[in-house]
Write a protein that holds these residues in place. Structure first.
Motif, PDB file in Angstrom:
ATOM      1  N   ASP A  23      15.198  20.149 -18.694  1.00 45.21           N
ATOM      2  CA  ASP A  23      13.780  19.851 -18.929  1.00 45.21           C
ATOM      3  C   ASP A  23      12.871  20.400 -17.822  1.00 45.21           C
ATOM      4  O   ASP A  23      11.746  19.955 -17.651  1.00 45.21           O
ATOM      5  CB  ASP A  23      13.564  18.349 -19.087  1.00 45.21           C
ATOM      6  CG  ASP A  23      13.848  17.552 -17.824  1.00 45.21           C
ATOM      7  OD1 ASP A  23      14.517  18.094 -16.903  1.00 45.21           O
ATOM      8  OD2 ASP A  23      13.422  16.389 -17.746  1.00 45.21           O
ATOM      9  N   TRP A  24      13.342  21.416 -17.104  1.00 42.62           N
ATOM     10  CA  TRP A  24      12.571  21.965 -15.980  1.00 42.62           C
ATOM     11  C   TRP A  24      11.189  22.454 -16.415  1.00 42.62           C
ATOM     12  O   TRP A  24      10.212  22.286 -15.684  1.00 42.62           O
ATOM     13  CB  TRP A  24      13.337  23.111 -15.309  1.00 42.62           C
ATOM     14  CG  TRP A  24      13.351  24.361 -16.132  1.00 42.62           C
ATOM     15  CD1 TRP A  24      14.263  24.717 -17.079  1.00 42.62           C
ATOM     16  CD2 TRP A  24      12.374  25.394 -16.112  1.00 42.62           C
ATOM     17  NE1 TRP A  24      13.920  25.904 -17.649  1.00 42.62           N
ATOM     18  CE2 TRP A  24      12.761  26.353 -17.071  1.00 42.62           C
ATOM     19  CE3 TRP A  24      11.215  25.624 -15.391  1.00 42.62           C
ATOM     20  CZ2 TRP A  24      12.028  27.514 -17.322  1.00 42.62           C
ATOM     21  CZ3 TRP A  24      10.485  26.776 -15.636  1.00 42.62           C
ATOM     22  CH2 TRP A  24      10.904  27.708 -16.589  1.00 42.62           C
ATOM     23  N   ALA A  25      11.091  23.054 -17.603  1.00 42.83           N
ATOM     24  CA  ALA A  25       9.814  23.622 -18.060  1.00 42.83           C
ATOM     25  C   ALA A  25       8.785  22.511 -18.288  1.00 42.83           C
ATOM     26  O   ALA A  25       7.618  22.650 -17.897  1.00 42.83           O
ATOM     27  CB  ALA A  25      10.021  24.437 -19.337  1.00 42.83           C
ATOM     28  N   GLU A  26       9.214  21.438 -18.890  1.00 39.36           N
ATOM     29  CA  GLU A  26       8.317  20.312 -19.127  1.00 39.36           C
ATOM     30  C   GLU A  26       7.899  19.658 -17.810  1.00 39.36           C
ATOM     31  O   GLU A  26       6.755  19.243 -17.644  1.00 39.36           O
ATOM     32  CB  GLU A  26       8.975  19.282 -20.055  1.00 39.36           C
ATOM     33  CG  GLU A  26       9.146  19.772 -21.479  1.00 39.36           C
ATOM     34  CD  GLU A  26      10.356  20.683 -21.685  1.00 39.36           C
ATOM     35  OE1 GLU A  26      11.184  20.845 -20.742  1.00 39.36           O
ATOM     36  OE2 GLU A  26      10.463  21.256 -22.786  1.00 39.36           O
ATOM     37  N   ARG A  27       8.823  19.582 -16.868  1.00 39.26           N
ATOM     38  CA  ARG A  27       8.508  19.007 -15.555  1.00 39.26           C
ATOM     39  C   ARG A  27       7.474  19.852 -14.817  1.00 39.26           C
ATOM     40  O   ARG A  27       6.510  19.319 -14.260  1.00 39.26           O
ATOM     41  CB  ARG A  27       9.763  18.882 -14.701  1.00 39.26           C
ATOM     42  CG  ARG A  27      10.722  17.828 -15.161  1.00 39.26           C
ATOM     43  CD  ARG A  27      11.894  17.751 -14.208  1.00 39.26           C
ATOM     44  NE  ARG A  27      12.923  16.862 -14.676  1.00 39.26           N
ATOM     45  CZ  ARG A  27      13.871  16.367 -13.897  1.00 39.26           C
ATOM     46  NH1 ARG A  27      13.913  16.681 -12.615  1.00 39.26           N
ATOM     47  NH2 ARG A  27      14.779  15.566 -14.388  1.00 39.26           N
ATOM     48  N   LEU A  28       7.694  21.161 -14.799  1.00 38.51           N
ATOM     49  CA  LEU A  28       6.755  22.055 -14.115  1.00 38.51           C
ATOM     50  C   LEU A  28       5.379  21.985 -14.772  1.00 38.51           C
ATOM     51  O   LEU A  28       4.352  21.867 -14.085  1.00 38.51           O
ATOM     52  CB  LEU A  28       7.283  23.488 -14.113  1.00 38.51           C
ATOM     53  CG  LEU A  28       6.391  24.529 -13.440  1.00 38.51           C
ATOM     54  CD1 LEU A  28       6.133  24.181 -11.976  1.00 38.51           C
ATOM     55  CD2 LEU A  28       7.019  25.915 -13.558  1.00 38.51           C
ATOM     56  N   ALA A  29       5.340  22.036 -16.090  1.00 27.00           N
ATOM     57  CA  ALA A  29       4.056  21.962 -16.799  1.00 27.00           C
ATOM     58  C   ALA A  29       3.390  20.607 -16.559  1.00 27.00           C
ATOM     59  O   ALA A  29       2.164  20.525 -16.437  1.00 27.00           O
ATOM     60  CB  ALA A  29       4.257  22.214 -18.294  1.00 27.00           C
TER      61      ALA A  29
END
Length: 101
Positions: A23-29
């Protein structure tokens, strides 16, 4: 030199491995959700239109609008640094490519 419209950070390392956690993309966003155009409406549970998670060809990615660089240079530096520090693949969409289409 071409002008960048969007930076795409791919969830693949330069060695070709999938980046974890999943879920790295959701965390960064989510971290970048506070950066919005002046006067825009959006709750605290929505992503910024400048930093959006996407699934591209089955790979989690984050699409970063280059206007973020003008709005908040430190935020731009943060997302670029994130990609570099984690050895993530990046690509860009530039104005010249858009004109050619």
């Amino acid at each position: 030199m071409t002008e960048l419209l969007q930076l795409v950070i791919h969830g693949l390392t330069t060695e070709g491995h999938r980046f974890r956690p999943s879920d790295w993309a959701e965390r960064l966003a989510g971290v970048m959700s506070q950066f919005r155009p002046a006067g825009s409406i959006g709750g605290h549970l929505t992503y910024s239109p400048y930093v959006v998670p996407r699934l591209i060809d089955g790979v989690r990615c984050v699409v970063v609008d280059a206007r973020l660089r003008e709005l908040e240079p430190l935020a731009w530096k943060f997302v670029v640094g994130f990609a570099q520090d984690n050895h993530l693949q990046t690509s860009g969409l530039d104005i010249e490519a858009m004109k050619a289409k």
